[in-house]
Design a protein around this motif. Structure first.
Motif, PDB file in Angstrom:
ATOM      1  N   PRO A   1     -10.529  19.367  34.626  1.00  0.00           N
ATOM      2  CA  PRO A   1     -10.102  20.741  34.840  1.00  0.00           C
ATOM      3  C   PRO A   1      -9.978  21.465  33.513  1.00  0.00           C
ATOM      4  CG  PRO A   1      -8.547  19.164  35.795  1.00  0.00           C
ATOM      5  CD  PRO A   1      -9.525  18.394  34.998  1.00  0.00           C
ATOM      6  N   PRO A   2      -9.976  22.799  33.534  1.00  0.00           N
ATOM      7  CA  PRO A   2      -9.906  23.560  32.291  1.00  0.00           C
ATOM      8  C   PRO A   2      -8.502  23.535  31.692  1.00  0.00           C
ATOM      9  CG  PRO A   2      -9.919  25.031  34.164  1.00  0.00           C
ATOM     10  CD  PRO A   2     -10.122  23.656  34.705  1.00  0.00           C
ATOM     11  N   THR A   3      -8.181  22.419  31.039  1.00  0.00           N
ATOM     12  CA  THR A   3      -6.856  22.310  30.422  1.00  0.00           C
ATOM     13  C   THR A   3      -7.018  22.118  28.926  1.00  0.00           C
ATOM     14  OG1 THR A   3      -6.833  19.954  30.965  1.00  0.00           O
ATOM     15  CG2 THR A   3      -5.781  21.443  32.520  1.00  0.00           C
ATOM     16  N   ALA A   4      -6.835  20.881  28.447  1.00  0.00           N
ATOM     17  CA  ALA A   4      -6.860  20.644  27.018  1.00  0.00           C
ATOM     18  C   ALA A   4      -8.227  20.926  26.406  1.00  0.00           C
ATOM     19  CB  ALA A   4      -6.454  19.198  26.736  1.00  0.00           C
ATOM     20  N   ALA A   5      -9.278  20.790  27.212  1.00  0.00           N
ATOM     21  CA  ALA A   5     -10.620  20.993  26.672  1.00  0.00           C
ATOM     22  C   ALA A   5     -10.919  22.462  26.401  1.00  0.00           C
ATOM     23  CB  ALA A   5     -11.656  20.421  27.645  1.00  0.00           C
ATOM     24  N   GLU A   6     -10.135  23.362  26.974  1.00  0.00           N
ATOM     25  CA  GLU A   6     -10.387  24.777  26.804  1.00  0.00           C
ATOM     26  C   GLU A   6      -9.878  25.268  25.452  1.00  0.00           C
ATOM     27  OE1 GLU A   6     -12.204  26.167  28.846  1.00  0.00           O
ATOM     28  OE2 GLU A   6     -11.990  25.043  30.703  1.00  0.00           O
ATOM     29  N   THR A   7     -10.491  26.305  24.952  1.00  0.00           N
ATOM     30  CA  THR A   7     -10.031  26.904  23.713  1.00  0.00           C
ATOM     31  C   THR A   7      -8.770  27.713  23.996  1.00  0.00           C
ATOM     32  OG1 THR A   7     -11.309  28.916  24.047  1.00  0.00           O
ATOM     33  CG2 THR A   7     -12.420  27.095  22.949  1.00  0.00           C
ATOM     34  N   PRO A   8      -7.952  28.024  22.965  1.00  0.00           N
ATOM     35  CA  PRO A   8      -6.729  28.813  23.189  1.00  0.00           C
ATOM     36  C   PRO A   8      -7.015  30.172  23.813  1.00  0.00           C
ATOM     37  CG  PRO A   8      -6.651  27.734  21.054  1.00  0.00           C
ATOM     38  CD  PRO A   8      -8.034  27.507  21.601  1.00  0.00           C
ATOM     39  N   ALA A   9      -8.209  30.725  23.556  1.00  0.00           N
ATOM     40  CA  ALA A   9      -8.537  32.041  24.084  1.00  0.00           C
ATOM     41  C   ALA A   9      -9.310  31.962  25.401  1.00  0.00           C
ATOM     42  CB  ALA A   9      -9.341  32.826  23.052  1.00  0.00           C
ATOM     43  N   SER A  10      -9.267  30.821  26.058  1.00  0.00           N
ATOM     44  CA  SER A  10     -10.028  30.655  27.289  1.00  0.00           C
ATOM     45  C   SER A  10      -9.636  31.682  28.334  1.00  0.00           C
ATOM     46  CB  SER A  10      -9.796  29.247  27.859  1.00  0.00           C
ATOM     47  OG  SER A  10     -10.423  29.126  29.117  1.00  0.00           O
ATOM     48  N   LEU A  11     -10.649  32.190  29.028  1.00  0.00           N
ATOM     49  CA  LEU A  11     -10.436  33.143  30.115  1.00  0.00           C
ATOM     50  C   LEU A  11     -10.597  32.478  31.483  1.00  0.00           C
ATOM     51  CD1 LEU A  11     -12.386  36.203  28.658  1.00  0.00           C
ATOM     52  CD2 LEU A  11      -9.906  35.869  28.720  1.00  0.00           C
ATOM     53  N   ALA A  12     -10.675  31.159  31.526  1.00  0.00           N
ATOM     54  CA  ALA A  12     -10.789  30.463  32.810  1.00  0.00           C
ATOM     55  C   ALA A  12      -9.630  30.855  33.713  1.00  0.00           C
ATOM     56  CB  ALA A  12     -10.809  28.960  32.593  1.00  0.00           C
ATOM     57  N   GLY A  13      -9.953  31.186  34.956  1.00  0.00           N
ATOM     58  CA  GLY A  13      -8.936  31.625  35.892  1.00  0.00           C
ATOM     59  C   GLY A  13      -8.729  33.125  35.922  1.00  0.00           C
ATOM     60  N   GLN A  14      -9.408  33.850  35.039  1.00  0.00           N
ATOM     61  CA  GLN A  14      -9.334  35.309  35.038  1.00  0.00           C
ATOM     62  C   GLN A  14     -10.493  35.890  35.849  1.00  0.00           C
ATOM     63  OE1 GLN A  14      -6.821  37.227  32.986  1.00  0.00           O
ATOM     64  NE2 GLN A  14      -5.987  35.191  33.395  1.00  0.00           N
ATOM     65  N   LEU A  15     -10.388  37.174  36.150  1.00  0.00           N
ATOM     66  CA  LEU A  15     -11.473  37.882  36.822  1.00  0.00           C
ATOM     67  C   LEU A  15     -12.253  38.718  35.813  1.00  0.00           C
ATOM     68  CD1 LEU A  15      -9.677  39.216  40.042  1.00  0.00           C
ATOM     69  CD2 LEU A  15     -11.047  37.129  39.797  1.00  0.00           C
ATOM     70  N   LEU A  16     -13.568  38.637  35.897  1.00  0.00           N
ATOM     71  CA  LEU A  16     -14.446  39.541  35.153  1.00  0.00           C
ATOM     72  C   LEU A  16     -14.846  40.668  36.087  1.00  0.00           C
ATOM     73  CD1 LEU A  16     -17.087  37.408  33.208  1.00  0.00           C
ATOM     74  CD2 LEU A  16     -15.129  38.632  32.265  1.00  0.00           C
ATOM     75  N   ILE A  17     -14.772  41.902  35.593  1.00  0.00           N
ATOM     76  CA  ILE A  17     -15.113  43.067  36.399  1.00  0.00           C
ATOM     77  C   ILE A  17     -16.224  43.833  35.679  1.00  0.00           C
ATOM     78  CG2 ILE A  17     -14.222  45.126  37.542  1.00  0.00           C
ATOM     79  CD1 ILE A  17     -11.371  43.870  36.780  1.00  0.00           C
ATOM     80  N   ALA A  18     -17.337  44.030  36.345  1.00  0.00           N
ATOM     81  CA  ALA A  18     -18.440  44.769  35.722  1.00  0.00           C
ATOM     82  C   ALA A  18     -18.009  46.203  35.452  1.00  0.00           C
ATOM     83  CB  ALA A  18     -19.662  44.742  36.624  1.00  0.00           C
ATOM     84  N   SER A  19     -18.204  46.657  34.219  1.00  0.00           N
ATOM     85  CA  SER A  19     -17.832  48.020  33.858  1.00  0.00           C
ATOM     86  C   SER A  19     -18.959  48.984  34.205  1.00  0.00           C
ATOM     87  CB  SER A  19     -17.526  48.096  32.353  1.00  0.00           C
ATOM     88  OG  SER A  19     -18.726  48.218  31.615  1.00  0.00           O
ATOM     89  N   PRO A  20     -18.703  50.289  34.163  1.00  0.00           N
ATOM     90  CA  PRO A  20     -19.782  51.255  34.410  1.00  0.00           C
ATOM     91  C   PRO A  20     -20.925  51.142  33.405  1.00  0.00           C
ATOM     92  CG  PRO A  20     -17.654  52.319  34.650  1.00  0.00           C
ATOM     93  CD  PRO A  20     -17.380  50.949  34.087  1.00  0.00           C
TER      94      PRO A  20
END
Length: 234
Positions: free
Chosen positions: A54-73
């Motif tokens: 799972p995205p835990t220790a292997a992730e970088t401190p700035a990881s966005l895993a678990g966030q939503l990406l929203i396409a901008s205009p």
């Protein structure tokens, strides 16, 4: 943009066979989802590094895993116009996400299980199928609530998880599945540094993941609702 496998470390490897049976007019629009389901029947999908941990220790401190990406205009790629993507994995090697608002249609679970080769036909209910992204549309995923878990399940943030094996579909068809779920085929992938560059250029916004947005929100209104929760100004 997010159209190829993210990297050697994030690529999802799979061997598959396409269905060679003729399709009638009623199921022509389901050609690639049904082929993807046959893939799940033929092999257990390899999650590569996505499922190794799972995205835990292997992730970088700035990881966005678990966030939503929203396409901008500013999004210039029509494949991602007004998309909302759940980031499943994000680290120094790249990112993997699943598009939440590209519905393809609804299918009875009994029919899906029959395609999987199940001889009995007692499954109940139907599922809405989504296009999870342009990469590897033969690969199936189920985003679901955390009340369901298998050995292969990847926990995203404690509130949503992802499982990619036929067993979850069988369980869903027999009232043993997760309380909430989305069935998707394909994914979006970014190479190392690619997503960061796209964020810097303003083609994506970020918003906190909310189970209500992932599972409950009207898909036609999801982009608008997610935009209202973005963490950046237009």
């Amino acid at each position: 943009m997010a159209a190829t496998a993210a990297s050697e470390g994030l690529r999802l490897d799979v061997y598959y066979e396409f269905c060679s049976d003729p399709l009638d007019e009623d199921v022509v629009s389901w050609t690639w989802p049904e082929r993807a389901i046959l893939t799940l029947a033929a092999i257990l999908v390899a999650w590569s590094s996505l499922a190794v941990a799972p995205p835990t220790a292997a992730e970088t401190p700035a990881s966005l895993a678990g966030q939503l990406l929203i396409a901008s205009p500013r999004m210039g790629d029509p494949r991602f116009d007004q998309t909302v993507i759940l980031l499943v994995r994000h680290n120094q090697e790249g990112a993997v996400g699943l598009v939440l608002n590209r519905p393809l249609g609804e299918r009875p679970l009994a029919g899906i299980l029959e395609t999987l080769g199940e001889k009995e036909n007692s499954a109940n209910g139907s599922v809405r199928v989504f296009a999870g992204g342009p990469v590897a549309p033969q690969i199936g995923f189920v985003i679901h609530s955390p009340d369901y878990r298998r050995a292969e399940t990847v926990d995203i943030d404690g509130r949503v998880a992802v499982t990619s094996t036929p067993e979850i579909l069988r369980d869903m068809g027999h009232d043993r599945g997760p309380r909430k779920s989305l069935v998707l085929f394909g994914y979006a992938g970014w190479a190392s540094g690619q997503l960061e560059g796209e964020l810097a250029s303003g083609v994506w916004f970020i918003a906190p993941e909310e189970p209500a947005l992932v599972f409950d929100e009207d898909r036609e209104k999801l982009w608008e609702r997610a935009m209202a929760r973005r963490t950046q100004d237009l």
